[in-house]
Design a protein around this motif. Structure first.
Motif, PDB file in Angstrom:
ATOM      1  N   GLY A  22       0.807  -1.175   0.000  1.00  0.00           N
ATOM      2  CA  GLY A  22       0.000   0.000   0.000  1.00  0.00           C
ATOM      3  C   GLY A  22       0.847   1.232   0.000  1.00  0.00           C
ATOM      4  O   GLY A  22       1.940   1.269  -0.490  1.00  0.00           O
ATOM      5  N   VAL A  23       0.320   2.269   0.560  1.00  0.00           N
ATOM      6  CA  VAL A  23       1.035   3.521   0.595  1.00  0.00           C
ATOM      7  C   VAL A  23       2.066   3.516   1.697  1.00  0.00           C
ATOM      8  O   VAL A  23       2.786   4.476   1.861  1.00  0.00           O
ATOM      9  N   GLY A 222      -2.264  -1.722  -2.707  1.00  0.00           N
ATOM     10  CA  GLY A 222      -2.630  -0.316  -2.587  1.00  0.00           C
ATOM     11  C   GLY A 222      -4.130  -0.142  -2.487  1.00  0.00           C
ATOM     12  O   GLY A 222      -4.640   0.634  -1.667  1.00  0.00           O
ATOM     13  N   SER A 226      -6.421   1.243   0.733  1.00  0.00           N
ATOM     14  CA  SER A 226      -7.429   2.303   0.621  1.00  0.00           C
ATOM     15  C   SER A 226      -8.778   1.830   1.150  1.00  0.00           C
ATOM     16  O   SER A 226      -9.529   2.597   1.762  1.00  0.00           O
ATOM     17  N   LEU A 237     -11.269   9.423   0.506  1.00  0.00           N
ATOM     18  CA  LEU A 237     -10.024   9.176  -0.205  1.00  0.00           C
ATOM     19  C   LEU A 237     -10.092   9.607  -1.659  1.00  0.00           C
ATOM     20  O   LEU A 237     -11.175   9.725  -2.237  1.00  0.00           O
ATOM     21  N   ASP A 240      -9.593   5.308  -6.611  1.00  0.00           N
ATOM     22  CA  ASP A 240      -8.810   4.083  -6.474  1.00  0.00           C
ATOM     23  C   ASP A 240      -7.571   4.085  -7.354  1.00  0.00           C
ATOM     24  O   ASP A 240      -6.549   3.495  -7.000  1.00  0.00           O
ATOM     25  N   PHE A 243      -4.219   5.010  -5.576  1.00  0.00           N
ATOM     26  CA  PHE A 243      -3.513   4.009  -4.782  1.00  0.00           C
ATOM     27  C   PHE A 243      -2.916   2.926  -5.672  1.00  0.00           C
ATOM     28  O   PHE A 243      -1.825   2.423  -5.410  1.00  0.00           O
ATOM     29  N   HIS A 244      -3.631   2.593  -6.740  1.00  0.00           N
ATOM     30  CA  HIS A 244      -3.112   1.588  -7.658  1.00  0.00           C
ATOM     31  C   HIS A 244      -1.874   2.106  -8.388  1.00  0.00           C
ATOM     32  O   HIS A 244      -0.829   1.445  -8.428  1.00  0.00           O
ATOM     33  N   SER A 247       1.223   2.480  -6.083  1.00  0.00           N
ATOM     34  CA  SER A 247       1.853   1.216  -5.724  1.00  0.00           C
ATOM     35  C   SER A 247       2.610   0.617  -6.908  1.00  0.00           C
ATOM     36  O   SER A 247       3.721   0.106  -6.748  1.00  0.00           O
ATOM     37  N   CYS A 319      -0.278   9.658  -9.724  1.00  0.00           N
ATOM     38  CA  CYS A 319       0.237   9.795  -8.357  1.00  0.00           C
ATOM     39  C   CYS A 319       0.258  11.259  -7.937  1.00  0.00           C
ATOM     40  O   CYS A 319      -0.099  11.605  -6.804  1.00  0.00           O
ATOM     41  N   CYS A 335       2.240   8.122   1.669  1.00  0.00           N
ATOM     42  CA  CYS A 335       2.117   8.276   0.218  1.00  0.00           C
ATOM     43  C   CYS A 335       3.312   9.042  -0.343  1.00  0.00           C
ATOM     44  O   CYS A 335       3.932   8.630  -1.326  1.00  0.00           O
TER      45      CYS A 335
END
Length: 431
Positions: A22-23, A222, A226, A237, A240, A243-244, A247, A319, A335
């Motif tokens: 994840g982050v 990631g 989330s 947040l 998605d 986070f994808h 990562s 990102c 992050c």
């Protein structure tokens, strides 16, 4: 994966390719070498991260991080199974432990268990002393093993072997989490386990394969992280894809940097030796992936390396565009740190033949820059911008991918400039 440390019979730690923890994941192959930011004895430059010091950097982690981890350890739960989880994560995922301890208690426990489950999966996948036929059923059934208070599995080395031998403590802790957290962790472990098992039998041939592998071992984690945050209700947040992308960006940086380590895996049987650079890229330059490390192929190797880095840069925009939406200080810091290490790694590797000679000294200075750049969004934009400018300065016009690399670097710099302008305008409006 992470993300997100690697093969369990190597000298490095398991989880190196798990940048997707994840982050929260800063690859241990980068941060195990983090130096003390000592202004009296150490000179640090953004351009090449040279550290002029006689000290062993592995013995002197960043002071701020180390102090925070020691403080956090005072709050380790006294219940045996939880105490094991927090003590072992300090050993197998030290910088993740620093960030995990700063989360709210409810979310902290869930993230701790998610991290340990992912590290355990990575330990199984990366243990080259085991036959594929032994690994496969373990990976495929891992999402069920986490519900078994008695299950454990002997693999890995050192602290990772301790984790696997005493995995029943992780399962016991997992069963005490809320059902919404359990469901997320179960889904993540099921998807990752199946993806890892698939790539035990499947070579990374195409760029599509490469993206799929990174999705399984990084992007899924990631997304899982989330979902844990959403389940905790601590903040709204970003999408998605943030986070994808974050990562996968970090994952690709790790895979690029770890070319030599992956090619020097022991044992070197055809069954166990795996290459995570896609044939679609390296096949343009050499007949066999291991040929990239031979001196006679130095020019071709650097051109291949630069194409790999150009491929990774495509993830940077997502990102950057969404990170400002993260409000929780600890989640933002994790992050930001992950992304700074990723862009710093890519910048260090670009046009650098040492990727094929030995990488042990390539990430000096990244941990201090990651800490500095994760204080505020302005700090993050500034450090990311500096690293990207250095990468731009290293582009060789004679490189066959120079035009595409320049386009991607310029796109990143333009995005950063737009974001910094928006930040400045927003600050003026709020005054």
């Amino acid at each position: 994966m992470p993300a997100m440390a690697s093969a369990t019979i190597r000298s490095t730690s398991t989880g190196r390719r798990f940048s997707g923890l994840g982050v929260l994941h800063l690859s241990s192959s980068s941060l195990r070498m983090a130096p003390v930011l000592d202004h009296k004895n150490t000179s640090l430059t953004v351009a090449n991260w040279e550290i002029s010091s006689h000290r062993d950097p592995e013995s002197y982690p960043t002071v701020e991080l180390n102090a925070a981890v020691r403080l956090a350890e005072k709050h380790i739960p006294s219940v045996p199974h939880w105490r094991f989880c927090y003590l072992i994560i300090r050993k197998v995922f030290v910088y993740g432990a620093f960030l995990i301890h700063r989360l709210d208690p409810d979310l902290r426990d869930a993230v701790c268990i998610l991290s340990l489950v992912c590290i355990a999966l990575d330990t199984v996948e990366d243990d080259t002393s085991m036959d594929t036929e032994v690994k496969t059923p373990v990976l495929m059934a891992f999402h069920r093993h986490i519900y078994d208070r008695e299950w454990h599995f002997a693999c890995g080395t050192k602290d990772f072997r301790v984790l696997m031998n005493k995995f029943h403590h992780v399962s016991t802790s997992f069963l005490e989490l809320g059902s919404s957290y359990q469901k997320v962790i179960e889904d993540v472990s099921m998807t990752i386990g199946a993806g890892m098992a698939k790539f035990l039998y499947k070579e990374v041939e195409t760029i599509e394969d490469y993206d799929e592998y990174c999705h399984y071992v990084a992007g899924v984690i990631g997304l899982g992280f989330s979902k844990l945050i959403c389940a905790s209700g601590i903040e709204d947040l970003p999408p998605d894809e943030f986070f994808h992308s974050m990562s996968v960006f970090a994952q690709k940086a790790d895979i690029i940097q770890d070319y030599l380590e992956d090619n020097n895996e022991i044992p070197k049987s055809l069954q166990n030796l795996r290459m995570f650079w896609p044939r679609q890229i390296w096949g343009k330059y050499v007949d066999k992936s291991e040929d990239l490390k031979f001196e006679k192929n130095s020019i071709k190797a650097v051109h291949c390396l630069n194409e790999m880095i150009t491929n990774a840069l495509i993830h940077a925009d997502d990102c950057l565009k969404y990170i400002s939406a993260v409000q929780h200080p600890t989640i933002f810091q994790s992050c930001a740190m992950t992304q700074i290490v990723a862009i710093g790694t890519l910048t260090s590797c670009y046009n650098n033949i040492q990727v094929f000679r030995g990488v042990e000294n390539m990430r000096f200075g990244l941990a201090p820059k990651a800490v500095v750049g994760s204080k505020t969004i302005s700090d993050f934009y500034g450090v990311f911008y500096d690293f990207t400018c250095v990468l731009k300065s290293k582009i060789d016009d004679n490189d066959p991918n120079a035009t595409k690399t320049k386009e991607r670097v310029e796109a990143i710099l333009n995005t950063l400039q737009e974001l910094r302008n928006l930040k400045t305008e927003g600050s003026k409006q709020s005054i």
